[in-house]
Design a protein around this motif. Sequence first.
Motif, mmCIF file in Angstrom:
data_model
loop_
_atom_site.group_PDB
_atom_site.id
_atom_site.type_symbol
_atom_site.label_atom_id
_atom_site.label_comp_id
_atom_site.label_asym_id
_atom_site.label_seq_id
_atom_site.Cartn_x
_atom_site.Cartn_y
_atom_site.Cartn_z
ATOM 1 N N SER A 1 0.679 -1.276 -0.107
ATOM 2 C CA SER A 1 -0.011 -0.037 -0.184
ATOM 3 C C SER A 1 0.867 1.266 -0.114
ATOM 4 C CB SER A 1 -0.900 0.072 1.188
ATOM 5 O OG SER A 1 -1.740 -1.026 1.013
ATOM 6 N N VAL A 2 1.783 1.220 0.702
ATOM 7 C CA VAL A 2 2.983 2.326 0.933
ATOM 8 C C VAL A 2 3.543 2.704 -0.598
ATOM 9 C CG1 VAL A 2 5.103 3.093 1.932
ATOM 10 C CG2 VAL A 2 3.316 2.421 3.263
ATOM 11 N N VAL A 3 3.893 1.611 -1.100
ATOM 12 C CA VAL A 3 4.583 1.515 -2.476
ATOM 13 C C VAL A 3 3.545 2.353 -3.483
ATOM 14 C CG1 VAL A 3 5.506 0.287 -4.231
ATOM 15 C CG2 VAL A 3 6.334 -0.102 -2.002
ATOM 16 N N GLY A 4 2.284 1.630 -3.266
ATOM 17 C CA GLY A 4 1.013 2.140 -4.357
ATOM 18 C C GLY A 4 0.970 3.505 -4.114
ATOM 19 N N ILE A 5 0.863 4.119 -2.961
ATOM 20 C CA ILE A 5 0.686 5.829 -2.507
ATOM 21 C C ILE A 5 1.616 6.424 -3.157
ATOM 22 C CG2 ILE A 5 0.426 7.150 -0.709
ATOM 23 C CD1 ILE A 5 -1.033 4.920 0.809
ATOM 24 N N VAL A 6 2.756 5.882 -2.855
ATOM 25 C CA VAL A 6 3.953 6.758 -3.449
ATOM 26 C C VAL A 6 3.754 6.959 -4.937
ATOM 27 C CG1 VAL A 6 6.452 6.681 -3.593
ATOM 28 C CG2 VAL A 6 5.599 6.302 -1.724
ATOM 29 N N LEU A 7 3.659 5.622 -5.614
ATOM 30 C CA LEU A 7 3.546 5.577 -7.140
ATOM 31 C C LEU A 7 2.597 6.582 -7.502
ATOM 32 C CD1 LEU A 7 4.284 1.787 -7.851
ATOM 33 C CD2 LEU A 7 5.970 3.793 -8.323
ATOM 34 N N SER A 8 1.322 6.191 -6.982
ATOM 35 C CA SER A 8 0.350 7.220 -7.415
ATOM 36 C C SER A 8 0.551 8.778 -7.579
ATOM 37 C CB SER A 8 -1.086 6.942 -6.609
ATOM 38 O OG SER A 8 -0.910 7.514 -5.324
ATOM 39 N N ARG A 9 1.127 9.204 -6.216
ATOM 40 C CA ARG A 9 1.543 10.754 -6.204
ATOM 41 C C ARG A 9 2.603 11.004 -7.155
ATOM 42 N NH1 ARG A 9 1.849 11.220 0.332
ATOM 43 N NH2 ARG A 9 -0.896 11.172 0.571
ATOM 44 N N ARG A 10 3.393 10.032 -7.547
ATOM 45 C CA ARG A 10 4.471 10.174 -8.441
ATOM 46 C C ARG A 10 4.134 10.420 -9.913
ATOM 47 N NH1 ARG A 10 10.271 11.128 -8.180
ATOM 48 N NH2 ARG A 10 10.977 10.575 -10.283
ATOM 49 N N PHE A 11 3.282 9.308 -10.321
ATOM 50 C CA PHE A 11 2.956 9.141 -11.726
ATOM 51 C C PHE A 11 1.544 9.484 -12.203
ATOM 52 C CE2 PHE A 11 6.621 6.299 -11.043
ATOM 53 C CZ PHE A 11 7.643 6.841 -11.771
ATOM 54 N N ARG A 12 0.806 9.927 -11.170
ATOM 55 C CA ARG A 12 -0.633 10.509 -11.551
ATOM 56 C C ARG A 12 -0.749 11.769 -12.007
ATOM 57 N NH1 ARG A 12 -5.453 7.106 -8.869
ATOM 58 N NH2 ARG A 12 -5.488 5.570 -10.683
ATOM 59 N N ALA A 13 -1.651 12.124 -12.876
ATOM 60 C CA ALA A 13 -1.787 13.692 -13.067
ATOM 61 C C ALA A 13 -2.884 14.401 -12.000
ATOM 62 C CB ALA A 13 -2.166 13.691 -14.699
#
Length: 126
Positions: free
Chosen positions: A114-126
């Motif tokens: 979940s932490v990885v998913g949150i970080v990725l969503s903040r980094r790669f989502r517009a």
Amino acid sequence: MIRVTAPKAVLAGIGVLILAQVLYVGVLVTISHHELLRWMLLGAPGFAACIAAYLSPSRKLLIGTSMALYGAVIGVLSAIGYRYFGLHVDRIGGLVATFAVLLAYYAALSVAGSVVGIVLSRRFRA
């Protein structure tokens, strides 16, 4: 563009968990490269949580970590199915003990995923 909602994110995570259980049959019947498959499937709960948290529009940590509960239920039901069809199932002590062990394992991986998913969503989502 398809709008991703929380139920769709949960269903995507559950889909990953079910796919992992289906692929685990390959480990049980010892197909070629079954050890590699086993190692990949050990990370499936974390990957499911990562996908669910990444896709979720809000409450990312809650939705990602909920994969632990879904995964434990799917795991117990899969073990019952494997035993019914005559495949080898490790005996932990009963349904409650199996559920508790799976829940603890899935919870640890779901929090990390979940932490990885949150970080990725903040980094790669517009």
